[in-house]
Design a protein around this motif. Structure first.
Motif, PDB file in Angstrom:
ATOM      1  N   ASN A 174       0.940  -1.276  -0.434  1.00  0.00           N
ATOM      2  CA  ASN A 174      -0.014  -0.391  -0.187  1.00  0.00           C
ATOM      3  C   ASN A 174       0.902   1.314   0.146  1.00  0.00           C
ATOM      4  N   LEU A 175       2.070   1.320  -0.025  1.00  0.00           N
ATOM      5  CA  LEU A 175       3.012   2.160   0.004  1.00  0.00           C
ATOM      6  C   LEU A 175       3.908   2.498  -0.660  1.00  0.00           C
ATOM      7  N   GLN A 176       2.584   3.019  -1.964  1.00  0.00           N
ATOM      8  CA  GLN A 176       3.237   3.344  -3.314  1.00  0.00           C
ATOM      9  C   GLN A 176       3.049   5.066  -3.719  1.00  0.00           C
ATOM     10  N   TYR A 177       3.921   5.369  -4.766  1.00  0.00           N
ATOM     11  CA  TYR A 177       4.514   6.572  -4.879  1.00  0.00           C
ATOM     12  C   TYR A 177       3.326   7.819  -5.616  1.00  0.00           C
ATOM     13  N   VAL A 178       3.891   8.436  -4.495  1.00  0.00           N
ATOM     14  CA  VAL A 178       3.156   9.976  -5.306  1.00  0.00           C
ATOM     15  C   VAL A 178       3.655  10.863  -5.858  1.00  0.00           C
ATOM     16  N   ALA A 179       4.867  11.596  -4.879  1.00  0.00           N
ATOM     17  CA  ALA A 179       5.833  12.412  -5.188  1.00  0.00           C
ATOM     18  C   ALA A 179       6.567  11.794  -4.420  1.00  0.00           C
ATOM     19  N   ASP A 180       7.815  13.185  -5.151  1.00  0.00           N
ATOM     20  CA  ASP A 180       9.499  12.782  -3.846  1.00  0.00           C
ATOM     21  C   ASP A 180       9.043  13.059  -2.245  1.00  0.00           C
ATOM     22  N   ALA A 181       9.548  12.241  -1.437  1.00  0.00           N
ATOM     23  CA  ALA A 181      10.027  12.911  -0.297  1.00  0.00           C
ATOM     24  C   ALA A 181      10.340  14.271   0.120  1.00  0.00           C
ATOM     25  N   ASN A 182       9.255  15.367   0.779  1.00  0.00           N
ATOM     26  CA  ASN A 182       9.663  16.862   1.053  1.00  0.00           C
ATOM     27  C   ASN A 182       8.944  17.676  -0.402  1.00  0.00           C
ATOM     28  N   ASN A 183       8.167  16.930  -0.960  1.00  0.00           N
ATOM     29  CA  ASN A 183       7.492  17.722  -2.015  1.00  0.00           C
ATOM     30  C   ASN A 183       5.980  18.275  -1.124  1.00  0.00           C
ATOM     31  N   ARG A 184       5.250  16.737  -0.844  1.00  0.00           N
ATOM     32  CA  ARG A 184       4.018  16.424  -0.613  1.00  0.00           C
ATOM     33  C   ARG A 184       3.643  16.294   1.340  1.00  0.00           C
ATOM     34  N   TRP A 185       2.650  16.743   1.686  1.00  0.00           N
ATOM     35  CA  TRP A 185       2.391  16.188   3.078  1.00  0.00           C
ATOM     36  C   TRP A 185       0.659  16.415   2.600  1.00  0.00           C
ATOM     37  N   ALA A 186       1.252  15.172   3.522  1.00  0.00           N
ATOM     38  CA  ALA A 186      -0.302  13.661   3.591  1.00  0.00           C
ATOM     39  C   ALA A 186      -0.606  13.059   4.919  1.00  0.00           C
ATOM     40  N   TYR A 187      -1.513  13.178   5.515  1.00  0.00           N
ATOM     41  CA  TYR A 187      -1.597  12.506   6.725  1.00  0.00           C
ATOM     42  C   TYR A 187      -1.694  10.953   6.592  1.00  0.00           C
ATOM     43  N   HIS A 188      -1.312  10.288   6.949  1.00  0.00           N
ATOM     44  CA  HIS A 188      -0.520   8.854   6.490  1.00  0.00           C
ATOM     45  C   HIS A 188      -0.304   8.780   7.606  1.00  0.00           C
ATOM     46  N   ASN A 189      -0.826   6.400   7.731  1.00  0.00           N
ATOM     47  CA  ASN A 189       0.308   6.445   9.053  1.00  0.00           C
ATOM     48  C   ASN A 189       1.314   5.650   8.547  1.00  0.00           C
ATOM     49  N   VAL A 190       1.979   5.877   7.529  1.00  0.00           N
ATOM     50  CA  VAL A 190       3.446   5.133   7.010  1.00  0.00           C
ATOM     51  C   VAL A 190       4.258   4.917   8.603  1.00  0.00           C
ATOM     52  N   TYR A 191       3.821   6.198   9.433  1.00  0.00           N
ATOM     53  CA  TYR A 191       3.977   6.570  10.490  1.00  0.00           C
ATOM     54  C   TYR A 191       4.994   5.807  11.570  1.00  0.00           C
ATOM     55  N   VAL A 192       4.129   4.744  11.277  1.00  0.00           N
ATOM     56  CA  VAL A 192       4.333   3.172  12.464  1.00  0.00           C
ATOM     57  C   VAL A 192       5.988   2.164  12.296  1.00  0.00           C
ATOM     58  N   LYS A 193       5.811   3.036  10.384  1.00  0.00           N
ATOM     59  CA  LYS A 193       7.582   1.807  10.413  1.00  0.00           C
ATOM     60  C   LYS A 193       8.189   2.529  11.381  1.00  0.00           C
ATOM     61  N   LEU A 194       8.501   3.353  11.841  1.00  0.00           N
ATOM     62  CA  LEU A 194       9.087   4.050  13.196  1.00  0.00           C
ATOM     63  C   LEU A 194       9.119   3.391  14.332  1.00  0.00           C
ATOM     64  N   GLN A 195       8.744   2.749  13.954  1.00  0.00           N
ATOM     65  CA  GLN A 195       8.575   1.162  15.554  1.00  0.00           C
ATOM     66  C   GLN A 195       8.496   0.710  15.125  1.00  0.00           C
ATOM     67  N   ASP A 196       9.370  -0.589  13.753  1.00  0.00           N
ATOM     68  CA  ASP A 196       9.702  -1.010  13.258  1.00  0.00           C
ATOM     69  C   ASP A 196      11.287  -0.568  13.414  1.00  0.00           C
ATOM     70  N   VAL A 197      11.700   0.783  12.459  1.00  0.00           N
ATOM     71  CA  VAL A 197      13.214   0.818  12.688  1.00  0.00           C
ATOM     72  C   VAL A 197      13.402   1.151  14.426  1.00  0.00           C
ATOM     73  N   ILE A 198      12.833   1.737  15.277  1.00  0.00           N
ATOM     74  CA  ILE A 198      13.150   1.317  16.887  1.00  0.00           C
ATOM     75  C   ILE A 198      13.514   0.220  17.218  1.00  0.00           C
ATOM     76  N   ALA A 199      12.889  -0.905  16.626  1.00  0.00           N
ATOM     77  CA  ALA A 199      12.649  -2.364  17.322  1.00  0.00           C
ATOM     78  C   ALA A 199      14.405  -3.221  16.581  1.00  0.00           C
ATOM     79  N   THR A 200      14.034  -2.237  15.134  1.00  0.00           N
ATOM     80  CA  THR A 200      15.458  -2.805  14.978  1.00  0.00           C
ATOM     81  C   THR A 200      16.613  -2.183  14.845  1.00  0.00           C
ATOM     82  N   VAL A 201      16.889  -0.807  15.708  1.00  0.00           N
ATOM     83  CA  VAL A 201      18.695  -0.784  15.882  1.00  0.00           C
ATOM     84  C   VAL A 201      18.730  -0.643  17.709  1.00  0.00           C
ATOM     85  N   SER A 202      17.060  -0.811  18.418  1.00  0.00           N
ATOM     86  CA  SER A 202      17.548  -1.401  19.588  1.00  0.00           C
ATOM     87  C   SER A 202      17.751  -2.961  20.263  1.00  0.00           C
ATOM     88  N   ASN A 203      16.975  -3.397  18.926  1.00  0.00           N
ATOM     89  CA  ASN A 203      17.402  -4.813  19.468  1.00  0.00           C
ATOM     90  C   ASN A 203      16.275  -4.967  20.678  1.00  0.00           C
TER      91      ASN A 203
END
Length: 358
Positions: free
Chosen positions: A170-199
């Protein structure tokens, strides 16, 4: 928290004999002493009387009626950390749990800041540095434009029309990063980032570095591809209090003040009323979820201009107002037919609140 005789003597001595650097320390001590923090392992919480604050108590009665008629379950007003007013409705109690919805996005913001403070990540790095490539359904060159900051500021450029799922397909391209503001639940990937870096699992890292350190209750539960927080209302108020106190809990710095300053100021040049998953009042324009229109004026015209907010579906809310030393929490069902995180209800609610404070 009251100033002891010894503390007062120390402050007087320091004010008479200290250098400019020591005066900075003195100011920090005075600031910390002025904020009350409830005990970590106790349900006790000091209160302050609305009469002592010179609030309009008849307007509090009107506020209570308004909250009850608008499907509210719980409402708390803190002044410098102490409970100035607390009310529960419709069989909800002090121990009842409820979901934060998107107001809980700011929990992810804070924990991201904690991980950066610990040197586990840098929000300016691309997400694929931590998750590897292929975490979206777009080309690698476009995916590598997306940083952790883009997730925090809703500027990833990914499609926001495919519902709440943050699954790669579901995470498909609309615009290059920094060129469009859109409210989206993709922020949840940060939880995966934190789990990865913290083990650690996301919830374990959250509990150890935020929840337990400020005495919150509650837990995360999975809803499709999202992780949603559930707690009692006082736990939501504890989080708001820590944020109001510039990232401190009592004498412990939970998240750096510098990160919180970034998080609660405009994060990009498209939606001036959005920080790092925090909504900001007092700006000259704003965007709303599911639209690409820019609306002129303040987000909540009746609200204080320095207010920033955690806002969730069905009117879950944390308002933080530094100029008035206030943290305000609302939990409940949707106040009206609209179930978006932000609606005219915020403005109506602040009309009632202004009658209390003014």
């Amino acid at each position: 928290m009251r100033l002891t005789y010894l503390t007062l003597s120390l402050l007087i001595f320091m004010s008479l004999s200290c250098s400019s650097e020591d005066e900075t320390v003195l100011n920090e001590i005075e600031e910390t002493e002025s904020i009350y923090f409830p005990p970590l392992n106790s349900e006790t919480w000091d209160t302050v009387s609305p009469l002592d604050l010179q609030w309009n108590t008849s307007a509090l009665t009107e506020l209570s009626d308004f909250l009850n008629s608008s499907n509210t379950k719980s409402f708390i007003i803190l002044h410098k950390g102490k409970i100035a007013w607390e009310a529960y409705f419709n069989d909800h109690t002090e121990t009842s749990g409820w979901y934060w919805a998107s107001a809980g996005k700011t929990l992810t913001t804070t924990v991201t800041g904690i991980a950066q403070d610990q040197g586990l990540l840098d929000i300016n790095n691309k997400v694929s540095d931590y998750l590897g490539t292929g975490w979206t359904n777009i080309t690698i060159d476009k995916e590598n434009l997306i940083t952790c900051t883009n997730l925090l500021s809703m500027t990833s450029g990914l499609d926001d029309t495919l519902g709440d799922s943050a699954a790669p397909e579901n995470l498909q391209y609309v615009a290059d990063a920094n060129n469009r503001w859109a409210y989206h639940n993709v922020y949840v990937k940060l939880q995966d980032v934190i789990a990865t870096v913290s083990n650690q699992s996301w919830s374990d890292y959250f509990d150890e570095n935020l929840k337990n350190k400020i005495g919150m209750s509650g837990s995360w539960f999975n809803l499709d591809d999202l992780s949603v927080y559930w707690s009692n209302t006082r736990s939501m108020a504890r989080f708001g209090l820590m944020t109001y106190a510039n990232g401190k809990w009592d004498n412990t710095q939970i998240v750096s003040e510098s990160f919180l300053n970034e998080a609660t100021n405009t994060s990009q040049n498209i939606n001036k009323s959005y920080g790092y998953l925090w909504w900001l009042n007092g700006k000259s324009s704003f965007h709303l979820p599911q639209t690409q229109f820019e609306f002129p004026g303040e987000l909540i015209p009746n609200g204080p201009s320095d207010m920033y907010c955690a806002l969730g579906k069905n009117d879950q809310k944390i308002y933080i107002v530094p100029s008035k030393d206030l943290v305000i929490v609302r939990m409940g069902e949707a106040a009206d037919a609209s179930n978006f995180a932000l609606s005219n209800y915020d403005n109506e609610l602040w009309e009632k609140l202004n009658n209390v404070f003014n």
